[in-house]
Structures are given as structure tokens and as C-alpha cells.
Design a protein around this motif. Structure first.
Motif, PDB file in Angstrom:
ATOM      1  N   MET A 110       0.791  -1.132   0.018  1.00  0.00           N
ATOM      2  CA  MET A 110      -0.052  -0.023   0.025  1.00  0.00           C
ATOM      3  C   MET A 110       0.917   1.432   0.070  1.00  0.00           C
ATOM      4  SD  MET A 110      -3.068  -0.939  -0.237  1.00  0.00           S
ATOM      5  CE  MET A 110      -3.659   0.661  -0.058  1.00  0.00           C
ATOM      6  N   MET A 111       1.851   1.201   0.701  1.00  0.00           N
ATOM      7  CA  MET A 111       3.011   2.371   0.741  1.00  0.00           C
ATOM      8  C   MET A 111       3.280   2.463  -0.697  1.00  0.00           C
ATOM      9  SD  MET A 111       5.224   2.187   4.213  1.00  0.00           S
ATOM     10  CE  MET A 111       5.846   0.800   3.994  1.00  0.00           C
ATOM     11  N   ALA A 112       3.900   1.735  -1.347  1.00  0.00           N
ATOM     12  CA  ALA A 112       4.261   1.764  -2.613  1.00  0.00           C
ATOM     13  C   ALA A 112       3.048   2.179  -3.797  1.00  0.00           C
ATOM     14  CB  ALA A 112       4.833   0.368  -3.386  1.00  0.00           C
ATOM     15  N   TYR A 113       1.955   1.698  -3.591  1.00  0.00           N
ATOM     16  CA  TYR A 113       0.793   2.418  -4.275  1.00  0.00           C
ATOM     17  C   TYR A 113       0.417   3.764  -4.110  1.00  0.00           C
ATOM     18  CZ  TYR A 113      -4.127   2.385  -6.007  1.00  0.00           C
ATOM     19  OH  TYR A 113      -4.981   2.959  -6.544  1.00  0.00           O
ATOM     20  N   PHE A 114       0.587   4.238  -3.060  1.00  0.00           N
ATOM     21  CA  PHE A 114       0.517   5.621  -2.648  1.00  0.00           C
ATOM     22  C   PHE A 114       1.465   6.424  -2.946  1.00  0.00           C
ATOM     23  CE2 PHE A 114      -3.418   3.992   0.121  1.00  0.00           C
ATOM     24  CZ  PHE A 114      -4.347   4.504  -0.695  1.00  0.00           C
ATOM     25  N   ALA A 115       2.709   5.957  -2.817  1.00  0.00           N
ATOM     26  CA  ALA A 115       4.025   6.598  -3.264  1.00  0.00           C
ATOM     27  C   ALA A 115       4.126   6.893  -4.689  1.00  0.00           C
ATOM     28  CB  ALA A 115       4.919   5.811  -2.878  1.00  0.00           C
ATOM     29  N   ALA A 116       3.491   6.058  -5.449  1.00  0.00           N
ATOM     30  CA  ALA A 116       3.484   6.234  -6.923  1.00  0.00           C
ATOM     31  C   ALA A 116       2.201   6.909  -7.295  1.00  0.00           C
ATOM     32  CB  ALA A 116       3.204   4.871  -7.583  1.00  0.00           C
ATOM     33  N   LEU A 117       1.187   7.108  -6.594  1.00  0.00           N
ATOM     34  CA  LEU A 117       0.034   7.903  -6.812  1.00  0.00           C
ATOM     35  C   LEU A 117       0.251   9.478  -6.349  1.00  0.00           C
ATOM     36  CD1 LEU A 117      -2.968   7.437  -7.646  1.00  0.00           C
ATOM     37  CD2 LEU A 117      -3.458   7.469  -5.151  1.00  0.00           C
ATOM     38  N   LEU A 202      10.392  -2.113  -8.333  1.00  0.00           N
ATOM     39  CA  LEU A 202       9.641  -1.360  -7.652  1.00  0.00           C
ATOM     40  C   LEU A 202       9.921   0.073  -7.680  1.00  0.00           C
ATOM     41  CD1 LEU A 202       7.414  -0.613  -5.195  1.00  0.00           C
ATOM     42  CD2 LEU A 202       9.479  -1.505  -3.673  1.00  0.00           C
ATOM     43  N   LEU A 203      11.143   0.560  -7.702  1.00  0.00           N
ATOM     44  CA  LEU A 203      11.515   1.731  -8.047  1.00  0.00           C
ATOM     45  C   LEU A 203      11.137   2.490  -9.073  1.00  0.00           C
ATOM     46  CD1 LEU A 203      13.183   4.505  -7.120  1.00  0.00           C
ATOM     47  CD2 LEU A 203      15.219   3.141  -8.545  1.00  0.00           C
ATOM     48  N   ALA A 204      11.154   1.505 -10.234  1.00  0.00           N
ATOM     49  CA  ALA A 204      10.852   2.171 -11.538  1.00  0.00           C
ATOM     50  C   ALA A 204       9.238   2.414 -11.653  1.00  0.00           C
ATOM     51  CB  ALA A 204      11.168   1.033 -12.606  1.00  0.00           C
ATOM     52  N   ALA A 205       8.556   1.276 -11.032  1.00  0.00           N
ATOM     53  CA  ALA A 205       7.031   1.663 -11.046  1.00  0.00           C
ATOM     54  C   ALA A 205       6.603   2.771 -10.376  1.00  0.00           C
ATOM     55  CB  ALA A 205       6.449   0.197 -10.392  1.00  0.00           C
ATOM     56  N   ILE A 206       7.256   3.089  -9.250  1.00  0.00           N
ATOM     57  CA  ILE A 206       6.951   4.410  -8.510  1.00  0.00           C
ATOM     58  C   ILE A 206       7.102   5.527  -9.253  1.00  0.00           C
ATOM     59  CG2 ILE A 206       7.421   5.658  -6.133  1.00  0.00           C
ATOM     60  CD1 ILE A 206       7.890   2.867  -4.803  1.00  0.00           C
ATOM     61  N   VAL A 207       8.337   5.618  -9.741  1.00  0.00           N
ATOM     62  CA  VAL A 207       8.830   6.854 -10.521  1.00  0.00           C
ATOM     63  C   VAL A 207       7.890   7.035 -11.626  1.00  0.00           C
ATOM     64  CG1 VAL A 207      10.906   7.701 -11.849  1.00  0.00           C
ATOM     65  CG2 VAL A 207      11.318   6.761  -9.629  1.00  0.00           C
ATOM     66  N   ARG A 208       7.515   5.853 -12.338  1.00  0.00           N
ATOM     67  CA  ARG A 208       6.731   6.356 -13.585  1.00  0.00           C
ATOM     68  C   ARG A 208       5.277   6.623 -13.165  1.00  0.00           C
ATOM     69  NH1 ARG A 208       7.658   0.658 -14.385  1.00  0.00           N
ATOM     70  NH2 ARG A 208       5.574  -0.692 -14.530  1.00  0.00           N
ATOM     71  N   ARG A 209       4.877   6.431 -11.789  1.00  0.00           N
ATOM     72  CA  ARG A 209       3.626   6.865 -11.265  1.00  0.00           C
ATOM     73  C   ARG A 209       2.559   5.632 -11.731  1.00  0.00           C
ATOM     74  NH1 ARG A 209       4.706  11.613  -8.669  1.00  0.00           N
ATOM     75  NH2 ARG A 209       6.549  12.927  -9.511  1.00  0.00           N
ATOM     76  N   ASP A 212      -0.685   0.569  -9.557  1.00  0.00           N
ATOM     77  CA  ASP A 212      -0.761  -0.964  -9.646  1.00  0.00           C
ATOM     78  C   ASP A 212       0.605  -1.622  -9.589  1.00  0.00           C
ATOM     79  OD1 ASP A 212      -3.634  -0.771  -9.010  1.00  0.00           O
ATOM     80  OD2 ASP A 212      -3.992  -0.067 -11.297  1.00  0.00           O
ATOM     81  N   ALA A 213       1.146  -1.207 -10.599  1.00  0.00           N
ATOM     82  CA  ALA A 213       2.572  -1.770 -10.785  1.00  0.00           C
ATOM     83  C   ALA A 213       3.393  -1.812  -9.684  1.00  0.00           C
ATOM     84  CB  ALA A 213       3.208  -1.374 -12.048  1.00  0.00           C
ATOM     85  N   ALA A 214       3.453  -0.610  -9.023  1.00  0.00           N
ATOM     86  CA  ALA A 214       4.276  -0.453  -7.829  1.00  0.00           C
ATOM     87  C   ALA A 214       3.959  -1.516  -6.600  1.00  0.00           C
ATOM     88  CB  ALA A 214       4.239   0.776  -7.079  1.00  0.00           C
ATOM     89  N   ARG A 215       2.571  -1.687  -6.623  1.00  0.00           N
ATOM     90  CA  ARG A 215       2.082  -2.453  -5.387  1.00  0.00           C
ATOM     91  C   ARG A 215       2.388  -3.818  -5.972  1.00  0.00           C
ATOM     92  NH1 ARG A 215      -3.820  -1.868  -3.955  1.00  0.00           N
ATOM     93  NH2 ARG A 215      -4.224  -1.994  -6.027  1.00  0.00           N
TER      94      ARG A 215
END
Length: 250
Positions: A110-117, A202-209, A212-215
Motif C-alpha cells: 500500500m505504501m508503494a501504491y500511494f507513493a506512486a500516486l 519497484l523503484l521504476a514503477a513508483i517513479v513512472r507513477r 498498481d505496478a508498484a504494489r
């Protein structure tokens, strides 16, 4: 028609509220030293007596600590109360490590999800910086510290204070769990490389915002860690049985 008197808040209470918010959102870190009173009063554009009163109130609340002749600090033990009594128990109990991995699946995903968001450009730069620290670490303890900082950066980027303070509270437990996982990964060929690849994904998914991919990347990484943990411990169990049989045959 009667009008109610509007009471102006005390300046010290306004200052106190702002400092509390900075502590809550993580802008002021555990153990961090506040600027000198003169400098802080200039930043807030308030009088030093009002600032001093606010600091005294926060000290009484247990949020700040003043050291004689050494300045004012955010109290270091703020987020340790949840972790301290159970750190050693969780460290020594193998089953609790699986519980912690399940817990991490829920929270870190969930943290990864909201970080990307919600993450800002500054948040993204901070996450990138921490992953570079992971790559640069050599010893297991250094790697564990860097990885926990990486997860903390993700929690900060989620802009959810509950998630952030959960990570801060459990930092000692997370550090020990990550260190144990690194030891297990080092026993399997290519396992450490795979784990690093997962963190980069994980980093790449967050940075490209891409929330879902980050989670998904977070969950995939932790599932892999659990798989390695189960495999290595099964191997250890078989080895122990073999040693017992050999010993009984002597």
C-alpha cells in the motif's frame, strides 16, 4: 443580534502546532537538533519568548528534549515504544518472521501504491538516492540499514502519516528482518541479484507513477523473499536430520 467574541490564538500555541505538524509528517526527524532559538524565531517571524514557551510545552508533552548548553532535539524514542519490547522475541522466533513478511505484504504494497500516486518530484529523487545507498552498501548490516531507509523514503512519498510512523515505530524490527533475509539470500546463488532486480522494478514503477505496478512489484519481491526463506529452512531441516542419523549410527 449578539455576536461572539473571536479569540485570537496565542502565538506560542501556533508555533507549537506548526512544530507538531513537522514532527508528525517527518520533516523533523527523531534525534534531530532544532536550529538555535534566534534563528528559529527569525524563520517563524515571532518573538523569542513566544518560541521558548512553545518549546517548553512540547518538552512537557515529551516531543522535544532540551540539553543544557547543547540545544533542543526531537526526542529519539518517539517511535520506538511499539518495537522495543518485541524486537528480540521476533528476532529469535522463526515463525514470527513469516508473520512479519505477511504484515509487510499488506503495508509495503500500500505504501508503494500511494507513493506512486502521490509522490512529488522531490520524493522521487529521495527514493532514487536511497536505492543508490543500497547498491553502495557492502556489509549486511549496512545493506539492511540502507534498505530500511529505502522503505522509509517510500513511506514518506505516500504522504500518509500513519504509514510513515508505522515504519518509524517498527524500524528496529524491520532492520533485523531485512538483515536475516539478506543472510538467507546470500546462501542461494543469484538470489541477491534477483532481490536487487525486484527493488529496481519497484523503484521504476513508483517513479513512472504506476500505483498498481508498484504494489505488484512490492508483493512480488516479498513473495520471492518468503520462497527463499522456506527453501533454505527446508534444506537446513533436512541437513539436521541427516546429521542426527549419522550421529545415532556412530
Amino acid at each position: 443580534m449578539a455576536y461572539s467574541k473571536i479569540n485570537q490564538p496565542k502565538i506560542s500555541d501556533v508555533i507549537m502546532g506548526q512544530l507538531e505538524q513537522m514532527i508528525l509528517e517527518g520533516s523533523l526527524q527523531p534525534g534531530q537538533k532544532l536550529p538555535p532559538e534566534r534563528e528559529l524565531a527569525l524563520q517563524f517571524e515571532v518573538s523569542r519568548p513566544s518560541l521558548r514557551e512553545a518549546i517548553q510545552k512540547l518538552e512537557a508533552k515529551g516531543l522535544l528534549l532540551r540539553r543544557q548548553g547543547g540545544g533542543t532535539y526531537v526526542k529519539e524514542q518517539l517511535w520506538q515504544s511499539l518495537a522495543d519490547p518485541i524486537v528480540e522475541l521476533m528476532h529469535s522466533d522463526s515463525e514470527s518472521q513469516y508473520d512479519l513478511l505477511e504484515f509487510r505484504h499488506a503495508t509495503e504494497g500500500m505504501m508503494a501504491y500511494f507513493a506512486a500516486l502521490r509522490g512529488t518530484d522531490a520524493d522521487m529523487q529521495n527514493i532514487k538516492r536511497t536505492i543508490m545507498e543500497v547498491d553502495g552498501a557492502i556489509e549486511i548490516e549496512q545493506q539492511a540499514e540502507a534498505i530500511v531507509r529505502f522503505y522509509r523514503a517510500i513511506a514518506e512519498a505516500s504522504h500518509n502519516v500513519a504509514m510513515l510512523h508505522l515504519v518509524l515505530s517498527l524500524a528496529p524490527v524491520l532492520h533485523k528482518n531485512v538483515a536475516q533475509n539478506l543472510e538467507l539470500l546470500n546462501r542461494r546463488e543469484e538470489a541477491s541479484t534477483r532481490a536487487n532486480e525486484h527493488r529496481l522494478a519497484l523503484l521504476a514503477a513508483i517513479v513512472r507513477r504506476d500505483p498498481d505496478a508498484a504494489r505488484e512489484a512490492s508483493n512480488e519481491h516479498l513473495s520471492y523473499i518468503e520462497e527463499i526463506m522456506l527453501t533454505v529452512r527446508k534444506e537446513d531441516s533436512r541437513l539436521q536430520r541427516s546429521l542426527r542419523r549419522l550421529k545415532s549410527g556412530d
